[in-house]
Design an enzyme around this catalytic site. Structure first.
Site, PDB file in Angstrom:
ATOM      1  N   LYS A   1       0.830  -1.207   0.000  1.00 17.89           N
ATOM      2  CA  LYS A   1       0.000   0.000   0.000  1.00 17.89           C
ATOM      3  C   LYS A   1       0.866   1.259   0.000  1.00 17.89           C
ATOM      4  O   LYS A   1       0.604   2.210  -0.745  1.00 17.89           O
ATOM      5  CB  LYS A   1      -0.936  -0.004   1.212  1.00 17.89           C
ATOM      6  CG  LYS A   1      -2.063  -1.011   1.112  1.00 17.89           C
ATOM      7  CD  LYS A   1      -2.772  -1.207   2.448  1.00 17.89           C
ATOM      8  CE  LYS A   1      -3.855  -2.268   2.330  1.00 17.89           C
ATOM      9  NZ  LYS A   1      -4.445  -2.645   3.617  1.00 17.89           N
TER      10      LYS A   1
ATOM     11  N   GLN B   1      -4.866  -1.364   9.750  1.00 14.86           N
ATOM     12  CA  GLN B   1      -4.746  -2.703   9.174  1.00 14.86           C
ATOM     13  C   GLN B   1      -5.350  -3.748  10.114  1.00 14.86           C
ATOM     14  O   GLN B   1      -5.012  -3.803  11.290  1.00 14.86           O
ATOM     15  CB  GLN B   1      -3.273  -3.026   8.903  1.00 14.86           C
ATOM     16  CG  GLN B   1      -3.036  -4.352   8.226  1.00 14.86           C
ATOM     17  CD  GLN B   1      -3.587  -4.399   6.808  1.00 14.86           C
ATOM     18  OE1 GLN B   1      -3.430  -3.472   6.037  1.00 14.86           O
ATOM     19  NE2 GLN B   1      -4.258  -5.488   6.473  1.00 14.86           N
TER      20      GLN B   1
ATOM     21  N   ASP C   1     -11.432   2.701   4.239  1.00 13.22           N
ATOM     22  CA  ASP C   1     -11.835   1.289   4.200  1.00 13.22           C
ATOM     23  C   ASP C   1     -13.348   1.144   4.080  1.00 13.22           C
ATOM     24  O   ASP C   1     -13.850   0.087   3.712  1.00 13.22           O
ATOM     25  CB  ASP C   1     -11.361   0.566   5.464  1.00 13.22           C
ATOM     26  CG  ASP C   1     -10.166  -0.337   5.210  1.00 13.22           C
ATOM     27  OD1 ASP C   1      -9.913  -0.675   4.034  1.00 13.22           O
ATOM     28  OD2 ASP C   1      -9.489  -0.716   6.179  1.00 13.22           O
TER      29      ASP C   1
END
Length: 300
Positions: free
Chosen positions: A54, A98, A121
């Site tokens: 990422k 994460q 997200d």
């Protein structure tokens, strides 16, 4: 194989190029650089790989990349304090924590501490509610990637019968909402659905996100249907040598590809789109935060 292969790797490359063009314009026209902060707690090997990937791709499209790596024993109040700091940082437009988190941390509490406008997200309860009621929201990356590929392949999915196999909050439920938003007729099925094979056989679009390796065989697929395989499962592969493994999806690729009209492979299908859509979401969040027109084609 008769099905057209939907190449997620190539499509993701196109999406990243589009994101890069928007980032260049934001810098040139408004002196704004979209910023993405990724928070990693602990040393889970898979999570470390994702975070590195990422960060690398964030920089490649010209965005600001910030990584916060915290010790596995980090207390919840310390993590929440970091999130609050990022919430208040005007140079950070997207925040991603994460998952999975270490067991002593409350994932729901942590996710819902993120400013919904920076929740790239799309997991915050506010974004879940906005998506469910058809309002502007941050959209979860994996379902968004699936929708983009379906739109690209079909042009319009209005009126098509879609079956989503899997009811997770991360993929199954938001995928169904996105398909409904594009006027598909949607059924959410799962491992306990009665006559699951018959339900799937009626579908023009099958999105498999149940987390069971090769669960869907080709004789479940309607001839000519589009199959989007979200599953990523690692199986032993003794044919490759002792201790070797292979990645497979939630559908049996060979038998499904012989019947379907189009299909995504594993690997190289949905997976690459997830990070591409994370970058797209960050640009979208940046534009919204600054009252600028959103880029076309990068969100639902």
């Amino acid at each position: 194989m008769t099905a057209k292969l939907i190449d997620g790797k190539e499509f993701a490359s196109r999406v990243r190029a589009q994101v890069g063009q928007h980032v260049t314009r934001l810098k040139a026209d408004h002196n704004i650089t979209p910023g993405l902060a990724v928070v990693l707690v602990g040393e889970d090997p898979a999570s470390q790989v994702y975070v590195r990937s990422k960060g690398k791709m964030t920089l490649e499209v010209g965005m600001k990349s910030v990584e916060h790596k915290l010790d596995v024993e980090t207390a919840q109040d310390v993590l929440l304090a970091l999130i609050e700091k990022l919430n208040n940082d005007p140079e950070i437009h997207g925040i991603l924590v994460q998952l999975p988190l270490p067991k002593h941390l409350d994932e729901d509490l942590v996710i819902n501490a993120i400013n919904p406008a920076k929740d790239v997200d799309g997991f915050h309860i506010s974004n879940v509610g906005l998506l469910g009621t058809g309002q502007k929201s941050m959209v979860p990356c994996t379902p968004l990637g699936c929708l983009m590929m379906l739109r690209d392949h079909h042009g319009s999915i209005s009126g098509m019968n879609a079956v989503v196999i899997g009811r997770s909050n991360i993929v199954g439920k938001p995928m169904a909402q996105l398909l409904l938003g594009d006027s598909a007729t949607v059924t959410i099925a799962h491992s306990r659905t009665k006559d699951l094979a018959d339900v799937v056989r009626r579908a023009d679009i099958v999105v498999a996100a149940v987390g069971r390796p090769e669960m869907v065989p080709g004789d479940w697929i309607k001839p000519g249907a589009t199959v989007i395989d979200v599953g990523i499962n690692r199986l032993d592969a003794p044919e490759k040598g002792e201790g070797k493994t292979k990645l497979v999806g939630d559908v049996d690729f060979a038998s499904c590809a012989a019947v379907a009209g189009a299909i995504t492979p594993v690997p190289g299908g949905v997976g690459p789109m997830t990070i591409a859509c994370l970058l797209a979401n960050t640009v979208t969040a940046c534009c919204r935060a600054n009252g600028l027109e959103e880029p076309e084609g990068l969100t639902a």
